[in-house]
Enzyme design. Structure first.
Site, PDB file in Angstrom:
ATOM      1  N   ASP A  20      32.089  -1.757 -21.112  1.00 21.01           N
ATOM      2  CA  ASP A  20      33.518  -1.253 -21.230  1.00 21.01           C
ATOM      3  C   ASP A  20      33.795  -0.486 -22.425  1.00 21.01           C
ATOM      4  OD1 ASP A  20      33.967  -2.155 -18.516  1.00 21.01           O
ATOM      5  OD2 ASP A  20      35.289  -3.767 -19.383  1.00 21.01           O
ATOM      6  N   ASN A  26      43.009   2.131 -22.244  1.00 17.63           N
ATOM      7  CA  ASN A  26      43.278   0.750 -22.109  1.00 17.63           C
ATOM      8  C   ASN A  26      44.452   0.323 -22.610  1.00 17.63           C
ATOM      9  OD1 ASN A  26      41.239  -0.529 -20.649  1.00 17.63           O
ATOM     10  ND2 ASN A  26      40.499  -1.846 -21.844  1.00 17.63           N
ATOM     11  N   ASP A  27      44.564   0.441 -24.009  1.00 18.47           N
ATOM     12  CA  ASP A  27      46.071  -0.023 -24.453  1.00 18.47           C
ATOM     13  C   ASP A  27      45.969   0.544 -26.031  1.00 18.47           C
ATOM     14  OD1 ASP A  27      43.905  -1.601 -26.109  1.00 18.47           O
ATOM     15  OD2 ASP A  27      44.125  -3.018 -24.537  1.00 18.47           O
ATOM     16  N   ASP A  46      52.381 -12.573 -33.196  1.00 18.39           N
ATOM     17  CA  ASP A  46      51.151 -11.873 -33.946  1.00 18.39           C
ATOM     18  C   ASP A  46      51.185 -10.477 -33.698  1.00 18.39           C
ATOM     19  OD1 ASP A  46      50.594 -14.451 -34.859  1.00 18.39           O
ATOM     20  OD2 ASP A  46      48.901 -14.863 -33.460  1.00 18.39           O
ATOM     21  N   SER A  77      45.672  -7.500 -22.664  1.00 13.40           N
ATOM     22  CA  SER A  77      47.008  -7.892 -22.250  1.00 13.40           C
ATOM     23  C   SER A  77      46.845  -9.272 -21.411  1.00 13.40           C
ATOM     24  CB  SER A  77      47.522  -6.823 -21.335  1.00 13.40           C
ATOM     25  OG  SER A  77      48.787  -7.084 -20.905  1.00 13.40           O
ATOM     26  N   SER A 125      44.590 -11.592 -21.185  1.00 11.01           N
ATOM     27  CA  SER A 125      44.428 -12.604 -22.003  1.00 11.01           C
ATOM     28  C   SER A 125      45.449 -13.345 -22.721  1.00 11.01           C
ATOM     29  CB  SER A 125      43.285 -12.391 -23.271  1.00 11.01           C
ATOM     30  OG  SER A 125      42.173 -11.965 -22.531  1.00 11.01           O
ATOM     31  N   GLN A 177      39.157   0.425 -30.641  1.00 16.28           N
ATOM     32  CA  GLN A 177      38.023   1.005 -31.295  1.00 16.28           C
ATOM     33  C   GLN A 177      38.474   2.001 -32.441  1.00 16.28           C
ATOM     34  OE1 GLN A 177      36.050   3.483 -28.166  1.00 16.28           O
ATOM     35  NE2 GLN A 177      35.278   1.331 -27.165  1.00 16.28           N
TER      36      GLN A 177
END
Length: 282
Positions: free
Chosen positions: A69, A143-144, A173, A187, A189, A243
């Site tokens: 991924d 993704n995010d 956090d 998200s 998780s 990344q």
């Protein structure tokens, strides 16, 4: 018939050379030109520049990503403002973004050249950081966008707004702003919902909030999510797709919204989202 196909392998993956040989043999038999990202030193990583993709752009109809991924996400950002679709071959762990598993490589490539595939679009995110009323950072992600604290156990407080309306002040956090595609990543998780990637929404999920409740909030594609760093310590970071990173400061405003670009993906009808959800996450 395709005029050409780009191949982006992650050379750090096990068996990648064997899979590449199978791909090269197949497309050579079909007389379809292929363009393969060369193995570089230092070895390919998910933040490596990819000038080759843009050099190929006039000669290819699609890019096949051979890896996990992380490789897919890197290529998605590179191709975001083009019209070039991506097909993933999974050599990673879950490989939720990949459409092809290695044990079904031959039949999947056959379907590809026969035109037995679907084209879809995935919503992307646009994130910007404003400091002292000045735009200092902007980028896209598939993704995010994640705001999180550093290695020391100090609570991070984020004042959160939808458009200009105050939502909540979250101590904890950090915060995840995910696209539907990213809803099955970090998200999930952190307790966030699973969202069909064909939808266009933003998912706001707090990370370990120091509150008596923990709920994600889903907002419309037209909404802008703003977060203000309300904690004055140095170890606060913005990370895009896991990344691309950027250090944040006290009172920085992070704005996340739907990007104007999309990721185009190649899928197969038998690999619908709910089947993938069962096969890879349950």
């Amino acid at each position: 018939m395709f005029k050409g196909i780009g191949i982006v392998p992650n050379y750090q993956k096990e068996n990648v050379h064997k899979v590449l040989e199978e791909i090269k043999y197949f497309f050579n038999q079909c007389k379809i030109p292929i363009y393969i990202m060369p193995e570089k030193e230092p070895r390919f990583n998910i933040t490596s520049p990819m000038p080759e993709i843009h050099a190929w752009s006039e000669n290819i109809d699609m890019v096949i990503v051979v890896g996990g991924d992380g490789t897919f996400l890197r290529v998605a950002r590179e191709l975001a403002y083009t019209n070039i679709p991506i097909l993933g071959i999974n050599l990673g762990y879950k490989g939720f973004l990949a459409e092809i598993e290695v044990d079904k490589l031959s039949q999947s490539l056959e379907k590809l050249v026969n035109g037995s595939y679907l084209l879809g679009e995935r919503m992307m995110l646009y994130t910007e950081v404003v400091r002292n009323d000045e735009l200092i950072k902007s980028s896209i992600s598939l993704n995010d966008a994640i705001i999180s604290r550093g290695p020391f156990s100090r609570i991070l407080k984020l004042d959160t707004f939808i458009n200009d309306d105050f939502l909540e002040s979250y101590p904890g956090d950090g915060m995840i702003i995910a696209s539907p595609t990213g809803s099955t990543g970090y998200s999930l998780s952190a307790g966030g919902p699973v969202v069909n990637p064909s939808l266009s929404v933003l998912v706001i999920t707090p990370i370990c909030p120091h509150l008596l409740y923990q709920r994600s909030v889903i907002v419309d594609q037209a909404d802008v999510v703003s977060l203000i760093v309300a904690t004055d310590h140095t170890d606060i970071f913005l990370t895009l797709d896991g990344q691309e990173g950027f250090a944040l400061k006290y009172k920085d405003r992070i704005r996340v919204k739907k990007a104007e670009c999309v990721t185009r993906v190649i899928t197969y009808s038998e690999n619908n989202f709910y089947k993938l959800l069962h096969d890879k996450l349950i």
